[in-house]
Each structure stands twice: as C-alpha cells, then as structure tokens.
Scaffold this active site. Sequence first.
Site, mmCIF file in Angstrom:
data_model
loop_
_atom_site.group_PDB
_atom_site.id
_atom_site.type_symbol
_atom_site.label_atom_id
_atom_site.label_comp_id
_atom_site.label_asym_id
_atom_site.label_seq_id
_atom_site.Cartn_x
_atom_site.Cartn_y
_atom_site.Cartn_z
ATOM 1 N N ASP A 1 -63.997 62.076 -28.480
ATOM 2 C CA ASP A 1 -63.163 62.750 -29.203
ATOM 3 C C ASP A 1 -61.587 61.248 -29.223
ATOM 4 O O ASP A 1 -61.437 60.247 -27.897
ATOM 5 C CB ASP A 1 -62.208 63.500 -28.581
ATOM 6 C CG ASP A 1 -60.716 63.969 -28.662
ATOM 7 O OD1 ASP A 1 -60.277 63.760 -28.945
ATOM 8 O OD2 ASP A 1 -60.666 64.870 -27.524
ATOM 9 N N HIS B 1 -78.909 46.947 -36.678
ATOM 10 C CA HIS B 1 -80.291 47.400 -35.739
ATOM 11 C C HIS B 1 -80.821 45.845 -34.529
ATOM 12 O O HIS B 1 -81.561 45.944 -33.932
ATOM 13 C CB HIS B 1 -81.473 47.645 -36.057
ATOM 14 C CG HIS B 1 -82.170 48.937 -36.052
ATOM 15 N ND1 HIS B 1 -82.682 48.956 -34.084
ATOM 16 C CD2 HIS B 1 -82.632 50.208 -35.792
ATOM 17 C CE1 HIS B 1 -83.301 49.505 -33.716
ATOM 18 N NE2 HIS B 1 -83.622 50.462 -34.862
#
Length: 436
Positions: A375, A159
């Site tokens: 994908d 982060h």
Amino acid sequence: MVVSHVEVISREMVKPSSPTPHHLRNLKLSFLDQIAPPVYIPLIFFYKPELGNNIVRAQKSQSLKQSLSDTLTRFYPLAGRIKDDIFIDCNDAGVEYVEAQAHAQLSHVVENPNVEELKQYLPIGPFGTSAAMGEEALLAIQINSFDCGGLAIGLCISHTIADVSSLVTFTNAWAATARGAIENVINPSFELAFHFPPRDLLGFMPTTGITKEKIVTKRFVFDKMKLATLKESASSTIGSRVKDPTRVEAVSALIWSHLINVAKSKLSPKKIFVATHAVNLRSRMSPPLPDHALGNICRFTHALSMSEGHGTEFGDLLNKLSSAIRKIDSDYVKDLQIGDGCLDYLKVMIEIFSKREVEFCNFSSWWRFPVYEVDYGWGKPVWVGTTNFPFKNVTILMGTSCGEGIEAWINLLEDDMILLERDHKLLSLDAGKINA
C-alpha cells in the site's frame, strides 16, 4: 492478438538519497546467487482509482520517486551493478524508473487479463537481457497511469541477486516509506554469502531455460471452496498417504497429474516424469533466517514418477511431491552449505533434462507472500499478477486478492495447452475470477 496501449513518457535512473558508505561498497554473491538463472523476476501491482482523492499523477510520481530513493539507502545493493559475476559493486548507479500512460480502463485489464499483454506494464523484457552479464540495472520499475485514474506498478528484479520473497520484501518497504509508515520499514539482511560462501563453479554456467518454441500461458483460479474440495479429495483418494496436504501441494500434484496425461496422449516416448518445486529455505534453516533476508534463499526439490504401470494417479503423485518437499530441512541446508554435491546434482539434472524420455514439470509457489499488503498510500492492490514465461511446463502459483485462493499460471507449448484446455475435469475447478 496483443493490443499495445501503453505509451512510455520518460526513463531515468533513481539513485539512493544518501550515498552508500565505502565499507559497504562490495557485496559478495552467495553460492545460491551464483547458480540462479540470469533472468529478471516480474511482478505487476494494479491499483483502482481513488474515490474522492484529487492527487494528480505528477504528485504521485514525485512521491514514488522520492520514497524509492529513500528506500534504496536501506536496500543499497539493488542500486549497484554486478562485477565479474562474483560480487555487487554497490556504486549507487541507480535503478531504472519508467513512467508510462496506459490508454485503457484498468477494470477491463483486471477483469479479463490477456497474459501476453501484461508485458506492456513492465519496464524491460524480463527474459531477454540479463543483469548478470553486464552493466544493466538490477532493478527496473514502471509506473503505468491509466486513463481512468488507476495505476499499475511493474517491477523486474535480477534473479542473480534476489528471489521473489526478496522482491516482495523490498516492495513492501518502498510502499511503507511512500505512505509515511517508517516504523514498518525493516532493515534488510545482506549476509547470504556468509551462510552460502561463493564457490568455484567448476565450469558450471547457469542457463535461462528459455525455449524458442511458442509458449502459451493460461491462468487457472482455484477459489476457497474448490481448494477445500481438492484437499478433501487428496486426503481420501486411493493411494494417498498425505492426510493433510497444503493447498500448494494439492494444486501442484493435481496440475502435475494433468500434464502427465497431456504427455501420454501424444504417444511420445516419455518414460519418466519429474516435478521440480521451489522451496523457500529461510524457515528451514537452523537457526532460521528472517523473512527480510535478501538473496536467492530457495532451492528446487524433485519428485519422480514412471509412466509405466501405476504411479501417475493424483494420490501417488501427491505422496511423492509432498515427500520431496519435506526432505528440504535443516540437514539438507547444512549439506548445501558445506558440500559440492549440489553442483554435481545440477550437472546430472541438466544431462537428464536433455534426454527425450524425461518430461519435467516445474513449479514455483509465490502464494502467501504479502503482495496484497503493498500500500503506497492509496489502498491495497486490487490484483497482483505477473506475465507469461517463455519456459516449457512452468507453473507459477500466486495468491488471490482475498488471500484464500490460488492462481496457477501454467506455461505450456501451444499444442500441449490445446490438449490441457480439453481437460474438463481440470476446467471444472477453475473459478476464473481474480477475487476468488
């Protein structure tokens, strides 16, 4: 009870396929990166077995590793290491890459997910070691192969260098590279420090916010029909001035109202209830930053409600939360860029947080991020999830696979979750299915 069924097969470092040019070796952290919590952000993508496809695991792994290496040449800071808490040494040290075998059926995991068990699909404990404080990898990935042929790809990104939007941007670029759709791979922007130059933090140190108390996570699913009903109720409820709330605003205000009820039922001395909500700054800047701008390009807004008298009903809370979110505009961003008020504000909030009479409810929306477009060449994910967060009163909002629903991952103290699960009104809105 947590059941362990994931066996780690190998660990290695994957480096960029081409070395990072010398003039790009040092990348300054932005001010927003400096104040980000020193934890990792976890995401897990689940893919069902391919029908009629005989690609073996070794071939998939090789494809994923090579495409990852190629993608890192564009996203070169992710393969670097943080130095002196002020810049990234883009030294091509690599990202951690783990291969594992999941001795389970993917359908069982997806249809009845045990949130605590989802940690098994992640390469590291996202809320343990911080990449901001040493030589740890800034990105770690675990490829989990199920006995049935399905896959789960778990990612953890520091982060300190990225928000969720940045992680999703990277993951989509990696997936496009893996399936050969190079024309869909963007060149990311690493210019956040230009817009938000690093500063002397004047003694301020970002904290993780991790609690040692037991946290329980429950996933509530709001499908398209439930959300439409909720939005209609929000627009027509007494006291509401928000005639067309977003789905995220309506769900957040609803959960906030129920968490306030939980706090009140304990007869605790809480007098003030504060909702914090993460807001993506990219589209709110002038001129706006592109979606592929990487870094911590978000801030938290705060809405406040007093427990005495009126003001904790759904309509009133929606007004306050919606108003607070809309205050994050281009003028707010300009003040953030040129002033030190943000640091002073953070210090005040930490002081308030330590007082017993204040109850914080924290929201972060990952909804609408294109996680279901990831994908790798064998289809889109059947489900995308995260794991439980060891933070009190934290709710993560994610999209459902159809794109029309919202999953609310609510993290509460164990006793508070018991009270929330007795709330029949909230439970009546829970569809409970991942494809809602």
